[in-house]
Design an enzyme around this catalytic site. Structure first.
Site, short mmCIF file in Angstrom:
data_model
loop_
_atom_site.label_atom_id
_atom_site.label_comp_id
_atom_site.label_asym_id
_atom_site.label_seq_id
_atom_site.Cartn_x
_atom_site.Cartn_y
_atom_site.Cartn_z
N ARG A 39 0.82 -1.22 0.00
CA ARG A 39 0.00 0.00 0.00
C ARG A 39 0.85 1.27 0.00
O ARG A 39 0.41 2.30 -0.52
CB ARG A 39 -0.95 -0.01 1.20
CG ARG A 39 -2.17 -0.91 0.97
CD ARG A 39 -3.10 -0.91 2.16
NE ARG A 39 -4.39 -1.48 1.81
CZ ARG A 39 -5.40 -1.62 2.68
NH1 ARG A 39 -5.25 -1.23 3.93
NH2 ARG A 39 -6.55 -2.13 2.28
N LYS A 199 -16.13 -17.37 5.19
CA LYS A 199 -17.56 -17.24 5.44
C LYS A 199 -18.36 -16.80 4.22
O LYS A 199 -18.00 -15.87 3.53
CB LYS A 199 -17.78 -16.22 6.56
CG LYS A 199 -17.32 -16.76 7.89
CD LYS A 199 -17.65 -15.80 8.99
CE LYS A 199 -17.35 -16.43 10.35
NZ LYS A 199 -17.45 -15.46 11.42
N GLY A 352 -7.31 -7.87 0.39
CA GLY A 352 -7.43 -8.74 1.55
C GLY A 352 -6.46 -9.91 1.46
O GLY A 352 -5.36 -9.76 0.94
N GLY A 373 -12.46 -4.80 1.70
CA GLY A 373 -13.88 -4.46 1.83
C GLY A 373 -14.34 -3.51 0.73
O GLY A 373 -15.43 -3.66 0.17
C1 3PG Z 1 -8.75 -2.00 5.12
O1 3PG Z 1 -7.60 -2.38 5.32
O2 3PG Z 1 -9.70 -2.78 4.95
C2 3PG Z 1 -8.98 -0.53 5.01
O3 3PG Z 1 -7.81 0.18 5.29
C3 3PG Z 1 -10.11 -0.10 5.88
O4 3PG Z 1 -9.85 -0.38 7.22
P1 3PG Z 1 -11.07 -0.62 8.20
O5 3PG Z 1 -11.71 -1.90 7.77
O6 3PG Z 1 -10.47 -0.68 9.59
O7 3PG Z 1 -12.01 0.55 8.04
MG MG Z 2 -11.36 -3.84 6.34
#
Ligand code: 3PG
Ligand code: MG
Length: 393
Positions: A39, A199, A352, A373
């Site tokens: 990142r 999940k 992720g 997300g």
């Molecule tokens: C992540 O890594 O999913 C984003 O930086 C958002 O972080 P958060 O889910 O804690 O809002």
């Molecule tokens: Mg997150």
């Protein structure tokens, strides 16, 4: 709606101006050191461009989930060393956004400052107008390059965008929206999605949104066991969500032939007893055993299907890939994406866990998202507040 890009701003809008840039430096850390700088590297095109145009760059990010106040283990000071190395330039650290305004004004053209974790101040997650104004005072223009946080309506991602003009998308944000957006708009066919992970509950909206668009949806990970259970198969001690059986049955019924489940699984009595692992067909999972990966037959099946695809989206591991030998299925899917890409397929990996699975292969894939997300919510067709708040092109 296409958003105005940093690229669209004339040079005089940048030269000598303080560019407030929301980045997503929510990076994994161990013992105070960054363990994956993906990142950080992903933010470099925007930062470098701004510096070259003579802007003073002020970076804003959150890190982790502090509980509304400063916690040393979530301090962004921990990324300073790596960011300085990547930039080849020293960073100013702004410990407090309120008193930091003078520091931003003293920055030389091309200078870079990093503000402490936005979640250390109450109001960030509530999108508080006062905190948004505090952030807004740090810049003369706003650039949102934090795709990974775009699904959060926070003061540093949403509120501030209404207070600083221009408010535009950075290069990473643009690239993410382009690749993930194109998947949904007009994918080259066949379009195959591969979804894994623990999940089904967290992925249900994305499964629903993708089914009408894809030619096939391949399911792996523990999520597959919820489908097995819904079909009345024995799942032993596998991770399942019995409260989602009805939902899984409904998906199986409505998806026609598009939903492809694993033919078989690699099982073991427990993760600790991984040495006893063996492969079984999906209808032969014994009581007392649990599924930890897709089996070799499924790997072959998935590979064959993926090699026919022209567009592939992948999110979520096929097994417990942190614990060999249960990494084999995930690695096989990663390899199949690379192979399909070499034959001309567009290959997109959602953020992720899947990002770790393709570490080192990024340049053989079309796009690896920095958003977990956020990428799923985009594919679900949801509006991302951090994007919506930016100016339209
Ligand atoms: C992540 O890594 O999913 C984003 O930086 C958002 O972080 P958060 O889910 O804690 O809002
Ligand atoms: Mg997150």
């Amino acid at each position: 709606m296409t958003k105005r890009s940093l690229r669209d701003l004339p040079p005089q809008a940048l030269d000598g101006k303080r560019a407030l840039v929301r980045v997503d430096f929510n990076v994994p850390l161990k013992d105070g050191r960054v363990t994956d700088d993906t990142r950080l590297r992903a933010s470099l095109p925007t930062i470098t461009y701004l510096r070259e145009k003579g802007a003073r760059v002020v970076l804003l990010s959150h890190l982790g989930r502090p509980k509304g106040g400063p916690e040393p283990k979530y301090s962004l000071r921990q990324v300073v060393h790596d960011l300085e190395r990547l930039l080849g330039a020293p960073l100013e650290f702004i410990a407090d956004p309120e008193s930091g305004v003078s520091t931003t004004r003293r920055l030389p053209r091309g200078g870079v400052a990093l503000v402490e974790n936005t979640r250390f101040w109450p109001g960030e997650e509530q999108n508080d107008a006062g905190l948004a104004r505090t952030f807004a005072a740090l810049g003369d223009l706003y650039v949102n390059d934090a795709f990974g946080s775009a699904h959060r309506a926070h003061a540093s991602t949403e509120g501030v965008a209404h207070l600083v003009k221009p408010a535009v998308a950075g290069f990473l944000m643009e690239r993410e929206l382009q690749y993930l957006g194109e998947l949904l708009d007009k994918p080259k066919r066949p379009f195959i999605a591969v979804l894994g992970g623990a999940k089904i509950s967290g992925k249900i909206d994305v499964i629903r949104a993708l089914l009408p668009k894809v030619d096939a949806l391949l399911i792996g990970g523990a999520m597959a066991c919820t489908f097995f259970g819904a079909m009345g198969l024995e799942v032993g001690n596998s991770l399942v969500e019995p409260d989602r059986f009805t939902l899984a049955q409904e998906l199986l019924k409505t998806s026609g032939k598009k939903l492809i489940l694993p033919r078989g699984a690699v099982i073991a009595p427990s993760l600790e007893r991984a040495g006893e692992h063996r492969s079984v067909t999906a209808d032969a999972i014994p009581k007392g055993w649990a599924v930890y990966d897709i089996d070799a037959a499924t790997q072959h099946d998935f590979r064959a299907r993926l090699l026919d695809a022209k567009t592939i989206f992948w999110n979520g591991p096929m097994g417990v890939f942190e614990t060999p030998p249960f990494d084999a299925g995930t690695r096989a899917v990663a390899a199949a994406l690379v192979e399909a890409g070499a034959k001309g397929a567009v290959t997109v990996v959602g953020g992720g866990d899947s990002v770790a699975a393709v570490a080192g292969m990024e340049d053989k894939l079309t796009h690896v998202s920095t958003g977990g997300g956020a990428s799923l919510e985009l594919l679900e067709g949801k509006t991302l507040p951090g994007v919506a708040a930016l100016e339209n092109a």
